[in-house]
Enzyme design. Structure first.
Site, short mmCIF file in Angstrom:
data_model
loop_
_atom_site.label_atom_id
_atom_site.label_comp_id
_atom_site.label_asym_id
_atom_site.label_seq_id
_atom_site.Cartn_x
_atom_site.Cartn_y
_atom_site.Cartn_z
N ASP A 1 1.01 -1.11 -0.12
CA ASP A 1 0.00 0.16 -0.08
C ASP A 1 1.02 1.22 -0.09
O ASP A 1 1.96 1.24 0.49
CB ASP A 1 -0.94 -0.06 1.12
CG ASP A 1 -1.92 0.86 1.31
OD1 ASP A 1 -2.25 1.44 -0.03
OD2 ASP A 1 -2.62 1.11 2.25
N ASN B 1 1.46 3.34 -3.07
CA ASN B 1 2.15 3.91 -4.16
C ASN B 1 1.51 5.23 -4.72
O ASN B 1 2.27 6.05 -5.09
CB ASN B 1 1.45 3.08 -5.43
CG ASN B 1 1.91 1.35 -5.14
OD1 ASN B 1 2.72 1.30 -4.33
ND2 ASN B 1 1.58 0.55 -5.94
N TRP C 1 3.12 7.76 -2.46
CA TRP C 1 4.50 8.06 -2.63
C TRP C 1 4.63 8.91 -3.78
O TRP C 1 5.22 10.09 -3.97
CB TRP C 1 5.14 6.57 -3.10
CG TRP C 1 6.35 6.73 -3.44
CD1 TRP C 1 7.66 6.43 -2.50
CD2 TRP C 1 7.06 6.88 -4.62
NE1 TRP C 1 8.93 6.46 -3.11
CE2 TRP C 1 8.44 6.80 -4.38
CE3 TRP C 1 6.66 7.01 -5.78
CZ2 TRP C 1 9.46 6.89 -5.62
CZ3 TRP C 1 7.70 7.34 -7.01
CH2 TRP C 1 8.84 7.22 -6.53
N ARG D 1 -0.12 9.35 -10.11
CA ARG D 1 -0.48 7.98 -9.27
C ARG D 1 0.50 6.69 -10.25
O ARG D 1 1.12 5.95 -9.57
CB ARG D 1 -1.72 7.27 -9.23
CG ARG D 1 -2.54 8.39 -8.48
CD ARG D 1 -4.13 8.17 -8.53
NE ARG D 1 -4.16 6.54 -7.93
CZ ARG D 1 -4.13 6.15 -6.73
NH1 ARG D 1 -3.72 6.93 -5.61
NH2 ARG D 1 -4.02 4.88 -6.32
N HIS E 1 3.01 3.27 -9.06
CA HIS E 1 2.79 2.06 -9.25
C HIS E 1 4.02 1.21 -10.08
O HIS E 1 4.53 0.14 -9.72
CB HIS E 1 1.49 1.62 -10.37
CG HIS E 1 0.21 1.91 -9.68
ND1 HIS E 1 -0.03 1.81 -8.30
CD2 HIS E 1 -0.84 2.69 -10.01
CE1 HIS E 1 -1.25 2.06 -8.04
NE2 HIS E 1 -1.75 2.75 -8.88
N SER F 1 -7.27 -6.21 -5.72
CA SER F 1 -8.42 -6.66 -4.83
C SER F 1 -9.71 -6.71 -5.66
O SER F 1 -9.63 -5.92 -6.57
CB SER F 1 -8.59 -5.96 -3.72
OG SER F 1 -9.29 -4.69 -3.81
N THR F 2 -10.62 -7.53 -5.01
CA THR F 2 -12.05 -7.48 -5.81
C THR F 2 -12.62 -5.89 -5.73
O THR F 2 -13.51 -5.86 -6.48
CB THR F 2 -12.94 -8.42 -5.11
OG1 THR F 2 -12.83 -8.40 -3.86
CG2 THR F 2 -12.50 -9.80 -5.42
N GLU F 3 -12.04 -5.14 -5.01
CA GLU F 3 -12.71 -3.98 -4.80
C GLU F 3 -12.10 -2.82 -5.38
O GLU F 3 -12.32 -1.69 -5.73
CB GLU F 3 -12.53 -3.39 -3.29
CG GLU F 3 -13.69 -3.95 -2.33
CD GLU F 3 -13.28 -5.50 -2.01
OE1 GLU F 3 -11.88 -5.86 -1.98
OE2 GLU F 3 -14.17 -6.28 -1.99
N TRP G 1 -11.59 -2.82 -8.86
CA TRP G 1 -12.07 -2.53 -9.96
C TRP G 1 -13.11 -1.03 -9.94
O TRP G 1 -13.35 -0.42 -10.93
CB TRP G 1 -13.27 -3.55 -10.36
CG TRP G 1 -12.92 -5.02 -10.53
CD1 TRP G 1 -12.87 -5.97 -9.95
CD2 TRP G 1 -11.91 -5.34 -11.97
NE1 TRP G 1 -12.01 -7.09 -10.41
CE2 TRP G 1 -11.62 -6.56 -11.82
CE3 TRP G 1 -11.69 -4.86 -12.94
CZ2 TRP G 1 -10.86 -7.38 -12.62
CZ3 TRP G 1 -10.94 -5.47 -14.08
CH2 TRP G 1 -10.64 -6.70 -13.66
N LEU H 1 10.90 -20.98 -3.35
CA LEU H 1 9.96 -20.02 -2.99
C LEU H 1 8.72 -20.28 -3.72
O LEU H 1 8.97 -20.20 -4.86
CB LEU H 1 10.54 -18.59 -2.94
CG LEU H 1 9.47 -17.55 -2.82
CD1 LEU H 1 9.10 -17.48 -0.97
CD2 LEU H 1 9.80 -16.13 -3.06
N ARG I 1 -5.29 -1.99 8.54
CA ARG I 1 -6.44 -2.84 8.13
C ARG I 1 -6.03 -4.07 7.41
O ARG I 1 -4.91 -4.11 6.71
CB ARG I 1 -7.37 -2.10 7.08
CG ARG I 1 -8.33 -0.98 7.90
CD ARG I 1 -9.38 -0.44 6.60
NE ARG I 1 -8.36 0.17 5.57
CZ ARG I 1 -7.72 1.42 5.74
NH1 ARG I 1 -8.01 2.21 6.79
NH2 ARG I 1 -7.26 2.10 4.63
C1 FPP Z 1 -1.62 0.23 -3.42
O1 FPP Z 1 -1.27 1.60 -3.80
C2 FPP Z 1 -1.31 -0.77 -4.52
C3 FPP Z 1 -2.27 -1.21 -5.19
C4 FPP Z 1 -3.52 -1.27 -5.37
C5 FPP Z 1 -1.87 -2.62 -6.12
C6 FPP Z 1 -0.89 -2.32 -7.17
C7 FPP Z 1 0.46 -3.05 -6.83
C8 FPP Z 1 1.45 -2.68 -7.62
C9 FPP Z 1 1.52 -1.84 -8.79
C10 FPP Z 1 2.76 -3.13 -7.07
C11 FPP Z 1 2.60 -4.86 -7.29
C12 FPP Z 1 2.80 -5.47 -8.98
C13 FPP Z 1 3.22 -6.49 -8.98
C14 FPP Z 1 3.51 -7.02 -10.55
C15 FPP Z 1 2.89 -7.80 -8.08
P1 FPP Z 1 -2.33 2.58 -3.65
O2 FPP Z 1 -2.61 2.87 -5.30
O3 FPP Z 1 -3.71 1.96 -3.09
O4 FPP Z 1 -1.60 3.71 -2.82
P2 FPP Z 1 -2.59 5.01 -2.03
O5 FPP Z 1 -3.24 4.49 -1.09
O6 FPP Z 1 -1.57 5.71 -1.58
O7 FPP Z 1 -3.33 5.64 -2.77
#
Ligand code: FPP
Length: 256
Positions: A38, A40, A43, A51, A55, A83-85, A87, A149, A210
């Protein structure tokens, strides 16, 4: 000039990693770690970037967490990628994320193979585009003979949905007509995580505290560790720090 002055000093993070490694109890490495990646977006925002850049930068963190997990000798690492959410996000961001998973997986195959990593995906794959499903299948097949792994990518995954699909799978498989009780082992096998061991350690980055519908069943006895670091800044040392904290916890599983 002394002989030592020829030695180039190692970067500080490497020294920190080495120091942490020496503190590890090699007999009590968690079997299965799961990470809610969490932060991205935050950051990127902190840097005045869109955004998407967050990622993209997250890929280095994915690489580092996989390498560290393999070095530590974990049996499985699960990453909550979508996640399913998720979308509900703008459709451009969803499309970008799915492309990013596809590209990353395809680009990392050689390194994963070199590190003896196996690959699997948990979640409802029916809603994923065909091209992504093909890449996921190819990765699974290419890495199937490895013995190290297990990297488990949770894509279109929801903990509640996982439990429901397991119930429905068991019902369809004749559990209702057999009129007997389902065992815990049977139920666990019907989950998307199949034969993976239970989660020992669940980490969430970005300071949020959470579970957000990640592994609800699988993490029943997981130690939860919430880190203040944003996911794109996550490095090997953070995984080590979390494992050391896990080793300092008293796991009693309900006993005294
Ligand atoms: C959370 O950041 C991250 C995600 C919703 C999932 C995306 C994950 C990646 C791009 C890295 C993993 C990639 C691979 C190939 C495994 P956020 O967008 O919810 O950040 P915020 O809460 O700060 O807005």
């Amino acid at each position: 000039m002394s002989k030592d002055s020829n030695i180039i000093p190692l970067p500080a993070y490497f020294e920190r990693y080495r120091e942490l490694f020496s503190k590890l109890d090699r007999e009590h490495i968690p079997c299965h770690a799961a990470i809610i990646m969490d932060g991205n977006g935050r950051w990127a925002r902190q840097r005045g970037l869109v955004r998407y850049r967050g990622h993209e930068h997250a890929m280095k963190s994915v690489r580092e967490s996989v390498r560290a997990s393999a070095e530590l000798g974990l049996k499985a690492l699960s990453l909550f990628a979508f996640s399913t959410e998720n979308w509900k996000r703008p459709k451009e961001e969803v499309a970008f994320l799915l492309r990013l998973f596809d590209r990353t997986l395809a680009n990392e195959l050689d390194e994963l193979c070199g590190n003896n990593v196996r690959f699997m995906c948990s979640g409802d794959r029916q809603k994923l585009p065909d091209w992504l499903n093909k890449t996921i299948d190819r990765a699974g097949e290419m890495l199937a003979k490895n013995t190290g792994l297990i990297l488990n990518l949770a894509v279109n995954y929801g903990g509640k949905q996982d439990i429901l699909q397991a119930v429905n799978k068991l019902l369809k498989g004749g559990a209702r007509s057999a009129q007997r009780e389902i065992t815990e082992t049977e139920f666990e096998k019907a989950l998307f995580t199949g034969n993976l061991p239970p989660v020992d350690l669940m980490i969430r980055t970005s300071g949020e505290q959470r579970i957000s519908n990640f592994f609800l069943w699988q993490a029943a006895y997981a130690e939860l560790i919430f880190l203040d670091v944003l996911w794109p800044d996550f490095r090997r040392q953070h995984l080590l720090e979390a494992v050391i904290e896990y080793q300092n916890r008293d796991r009693r599983f309900g006993a005294i």
